[in-house]
Design an enzyme around this catalytic site. Sequence first.
Site, PDB file in Angstrom:
ATOM      1  N   TYR A 195       1.664   5.072  -2.638  1.00  0.00           N
ATOM      2  CA  TYR A 195       1.954   6.483  -2.293  1.00  0.00           C
ATOM      3  C   TYR A 195       3.370   6.861  -2.699  1.00  0.00           C
ATOM      4  O   TYR A 195       3.669   8.039  -2.883  1.00  0.00           O
ATOM      5  CB  TYR A 195       1.696   6.749  -0.813  1.00  0.00           C
ATOM      6  CG  TYR A 195       0.242   6.527  -0.493  1.00  0.00           C
ATOM      7  CD1 TYR A 195      -0.744   7.251  -1.142  1.00  0.00           C
ATOM      8  CD2 TYR A 195      -0.160   5.550   0.409  1.00  0.00           C
ATOM      9  CE1 TYR A 195      -2.079   7.030  -0.911  1.00  0.00           C
ATOM     10  CE2 TYR A 195      -1.498   5.315   0.650  1.00  0.00           C
ATOM     11  CZ  TYR A 195      -2.453   6.059  -0.010  1.00  0.00           C
ATOM     12  OH  TYR A 195      -3.778   5.824   0.216  1.00  0.00           O
TER      13      TYR A 195
ATOM     14  N   ARG B  88     -10.685 -10.484 -12.422  1.00  0.00           N
ATOM     15  CA  ARG B  88      -9.363  -9.979 -12.824  1.00  0.00           C
ATOM     16  C   ARG B  88      -8.354 -11.121 -12.732  1.00  0.00           C
ATOM     17  O   ARG B  88      -8.684 -12.194 -12.226  1.00  0.00           O
ATOM     18  CB  ARG B  88      -8.924  -8.814 -11.945  1.00  0.00           C
ATOM     19  CG  ARG B  88      -8.748  -9.134 -10.473  1.00  0.00           C
ATOM     20  CD  ARG B  88      -7.980  -8.005  -9.771  1.00  0.00           C
ATOM     21  NE  ARG B  88      -8.189  -8.036  -8.327  1.00  0.00           N
ATOM     22  CZ  ARG B  88      -7.338  -7.503  -7.457  1.00  0.00           C
ATOM     23  NH1 ARG B  88      -6.250  -6.919  -7.877  1.00  0.00           N
ATOM     24  NH2 ARG B  88      -7.597  -7.553  -6.164  1.00  0.00           N
ATOM     25  N   ARG B  89      -7.132 -10.857 -13.197  1.00  0.00           N
ATOM     26  CA  ARG B  89      -6.025 -11.825 -13.154  1.00  0.00           C
ATOM     27  C   ARG B  89      -6.376 -13.131 -13.867  1.00  0.00           C
ATOM     28  O   ARG B  89      -5.945 -14.207 -13.445  1.00  0.00           O
ATOM     29  CB  ARG B  89      -5.635 -12.162 -11.708  1.00  0.00           C
ATOM     30  CG  ARG B  89      -5.144 -10.993 -10.888  1.00  0.00           C
ATOM     31  CD  ARG B  89      -4.779 -11.484  -9.499  1.00  0.00           C
ATOM     32  NE  ARG B  89      -4.219 -10.447  -8.668  1.00  0.00           N
ATOM     33  CZ  ARG B  89      -4.567 -10.228  -7.408  1.00  0.00           C
ATOM     34  NH1 ARG B  89      -5.500 -10.961  -6.839  1.00  0.00           N
ATOM     35  NH2 ARG B  89      -3.971  -9.287  -6.705  1.00  0.00           N
TER      36      ARG B  89
ATOM     37  N   HIS C  12       0.810  -1.217   0.000  1.00  0.00           N
ATOM     38  CA  HIS C  12       0.000   0.000   0.000  1.00  0.00           C
ATOM     39  C   HIS C  12       0.850   1.277   0.000  1.00  0.00           C
ATOM     40  O   HIS C  12       0.630   2.152  -0.835  1.00  0.00           O
ATOM     41  CB  HIS C  12      -1.075   0.024   1.076  1.00  0.00           C
ATOM     42  CG  HIS C  12      -2.089   1.069   0.723  1.00  0.00           C
ATOM     43  ND1 HIS C  12      -2.978   0.928  -0.327  1.00  0.00           N
ATOM     44  CD2 HIS C  12      -2.284   2.323   1.182  1.00  0.00           C
ATOM     45  CE1 HIS C  12      -3.679   2.037  -0.478  1.00  0.00           C
ATOM     46  NE2 HIS C  12      -3.288   2.898   0.421  1.00  0.00           N
TER      47      HIS C  12
ATOM     48  N   HIS D  55      -9.663   0.657 -11.180  1.00  0.00           N
ATOM     49  CA  HIS D  55      -9.190   1.564 -10.115  1.00  0.00           C
ATOM     50  C   HIS D  55      -7.718   1.902 -10.303  1.00  0.00           C
ATOM     51  O   HIS D  55      -7.330   3.059 -10.279  1.00  0.00           O
ATOM     52  CB  HIS D  55      -9.439   0.916  -8.746  1.00  0.00           C
ATOM     53  CG  HIS D  55      -8.725   1.595  -7.605  1.00  0.00           C
ATOM     54  ND1 HIS D  55      -9.058   2.863  -7.181  1.00  0.00           N
ATOM     55  CD2 HIS D  55      -7.689   1.188  -6.814  1.00  0.00           C
ATOM     56  CE1 HIS D  55      -8.262   3.207  -6.175  1.00  0.00           C
ATOM     57  NE2 HIS D  55      -7.419   2.214  -5.934  1.00  0.00           N
ATOM     58  N   PHE D  56      -6.884   0.882 -10.541  1.00  0.00           N
ATOM     59  CA  PHE D  56      -5.467   1.272 -10.584  1.00  0.00           C
ATOM     60  C   PHE D  56      -5.073   1.945 -11.887  1.00  0.00           C
ATOM     61  O   PHE D  56      -4.083   2.647 -11.933  1.00  0.00           O
ATOM     62  CB  PHE D  56      -4.512   0.178 -10.100  1.00  0.00           C
ATOM     63  CG  PHE D  56      -4.448  -1.124 -10.823  1.00  0.00           C
ATOM     64  CD1 PHE D  56      -3.978  -1.204 -12.103  1.00  0.00           C
ATOM     65  CD2 PHE D  56      -4.781  -2.299 -10.156  1.00  0.00           C
ATOM     66  CE1 PHE D  56      -3.865  -2.425 -12.735  1.00  0.00           C
ATOM     67  CE2 PHE D  56      -4.681  -3.524 -10.782  1.00  0.00           C
ATOM     68  CZ  PHE D  56      -4.219  -3.582 -12.083  1.00  0.00           C
ATOM     69  N   HIS D  57      -5.919   1.789 -12.914  1.00  0.00           N
ATOM     70  CA  HIS D  57      -5.593   2.564 -14.117  1.00  0.00           C
ATOM     71  C   HIS D  57      -5.983   4.035 -13.978  1.00  0.00           C
ATOM     72  O   HIS D  57      -5.422   4.883 -14.676  1.00  0.00           O
ATOM     73  CB  HIS D  57      -6.234   1.935 -15.354  1.00  0.00           C
ATOM     74  CG  HIS D  57      -5.443   0.750 -15.841  1.00  0.00           C
ATOM     75  ND1 HIS D  57      -5.790  -0.552 -15.587  1.00  0.00           N
ATOM     76  CD2 HIS D  57      -4.283   0.683 -16.536  1.00  0.00           C
ATOM     77  CE1 HIS D  57      -4.885  -1.372 -16.106  1.00  0.00           C
ATOM     78  NE2 HIS D  57      -3.956  -0.645 -16.686  1.00  0.00           N
TER      79      HIS D  57
END
Length: 548
Positions: free
Chosen positions: A221, A433-434, A217, A368-370
């Site tokens: 950041y 996913r995956r 996590h 989300h992560f894109h």
Amino acid sequence: MIAAQDRKLALWNIAVAYIAFLIGTLAGLLQVFIRNDALQLPSWLDYYQILTAHGVLLALIFTTYFIFGFFITGMSKSLGSFGPKVRLVAWIGFAVTTIGTVLATIMIVSGKASVLYTFYAPLKASGWFYVGLALFVIGTWITSFALVGHYIVWRKEHKGKLSPLFAFMAITTIVMWIISCLGVVATVVFQFIPWAFGWVDTINVELSRSLFWYFGHPLVYFWLLPAYMAWYVVVPKLLGTKVFSDSLARLAFVLFILFSIPVGFHHQLTEPGISDFWKFLQVVLTFMVIVPSLITAFSMFATFEIAGRQKGGKGLFGWIKKLPWKDVRFTSIFVAMAFFIPGGAGGIINASFQLNELVHNTLWIVGHFHITVGTPVAMTFMGLTFWLIPYLTGRKFSKSMQKLGFIQIITWTIGMLLMSTSQHILGLLGAPRRTAYSGYNDHPAAQGWFEGLITNHVTMAVGGSILFLSAMILIYIVVMSMFLSPKAVREEDFVDFPMAESDTEHTPKFLENWWIWIGIAFALIIIAYAIPLGAMLDYPGSEGYKTW
Ligand code: HAS
């Protein structure tokens, strides 16, 4: 202009970043076609191999090298040129990181490490893949120590003074990075390497995942904070104003040291091996780590409004028109920020204990992560690239390059909107996913994922293709700015590092007392992790599996 030797160091870092970007985006293009059932790979190439290359090269390698290139330039600019020792240590760091990168990449390309960037046990890669990862992290530590050393020298020479905002923020990010990497180094060195080389038979899966997410996590950041540095320090300069509030900016950054680490369980909310109490505690802490991002949003709106009004903007929203929209360095970063509004909201949904059940193993998370690392972070780095490379090479960033820059960010925006929107919606419809293939032998549930304009794997592939086109335009701009654009000769052709002034008159000195923040961070980590990790030590181990 910073010293030539520092420029060389920064440029090498940025060059490796873009080599990784090139290969990583190519892997991304292949993926969307496979998931769309439109492409069959040859027998020697595996979907998971490509997916691992995509994740590792873009999320880990591109970001990390770019971040260090940016830090090296900004630290040299704000604190003065590096001394010979700092430079030497930074080169050693670069070399070790690169050896690790090459080793891990060879293992992925040769099909011995198709374990994705999260390398979850009990999937078992070649031991050399983990050695590569360990060297990569240790290399970044060495470069980090060089930058910290440079900062310490500056502070000794400027007793009682607060450091420039850029340097403060870079050191905050590095402190967070070093503390968070302790988790991944522990699991790689003490669990994965002995197991992968066959020195022990089994691995404690839950412990390894928890140590990974202890790192995983704050890793996000580590990507985000350099983008925030650009938002706080570069954007106001482009707008012709000062940093809105030096104290607020520093406070936001130290809050990341405190709250970014003891929250890893929010990636493991569906795992049975952690009791609800510890998950709940870490979810509460996750909601604390949202605060510095809200502070950042507030500071950005304030900066825009102040700058717009200084330029004569009237009425409630008249200042918006006064922002420098024709400057691609600004517009790219503004669009990046705009993406983080839904990106951050999605994160809040993920972190909500019950809602996570719905989205956890679905394409929603990929969406989300894109729109977090793939756009707010990546597009900010693109906006930085437009001036950072010309600044370092002393080449011009011509009007035609500026136009190309606009085409690049517009295509990235369209591609990402199409791809990530369909990923989010497909995720809500249950698409996992995956996974390599999404047709599932024409199962009726899966067939629904190929219908509708937005709820369609085809839309995702169209978005992915536009993104690839955009990436190639960026590579062209990078190559031109590094090697081919004409050298700047006239004063007005030189590209500068836009670094805004920041008033430290009212900034409390304790904000730069690292012992306070590191002390509280460790206290929170112990509270959130000591008991649950201790309980995991007794969990049984698992043999390794190679499913590819
Ligand atoms: Fe996340 C999963 C929660 C932020 C990346 N995240 C992931 C994964 C990645 C990732 C890569 O709680 C997948 C990992 C995997 O492979 O399994 N995430 C959060 C939360 C935040 C958050 C609470 N994530 C990020 C950032 C990332 C990132 C940043 C990369 C850089 N995330 C989760 C959770 C999961 C997760 C769960 C696990 C899901 C699962 O089940 O597996 C927060 O930090 C977000 C706070 C952000 C805000 C937004 C502030 C807005 C700003 C913009 C202002 C705009 C302006 C422009 C001024 C509150 C600062 C104005 C423009 C106009 C047009 C008006």
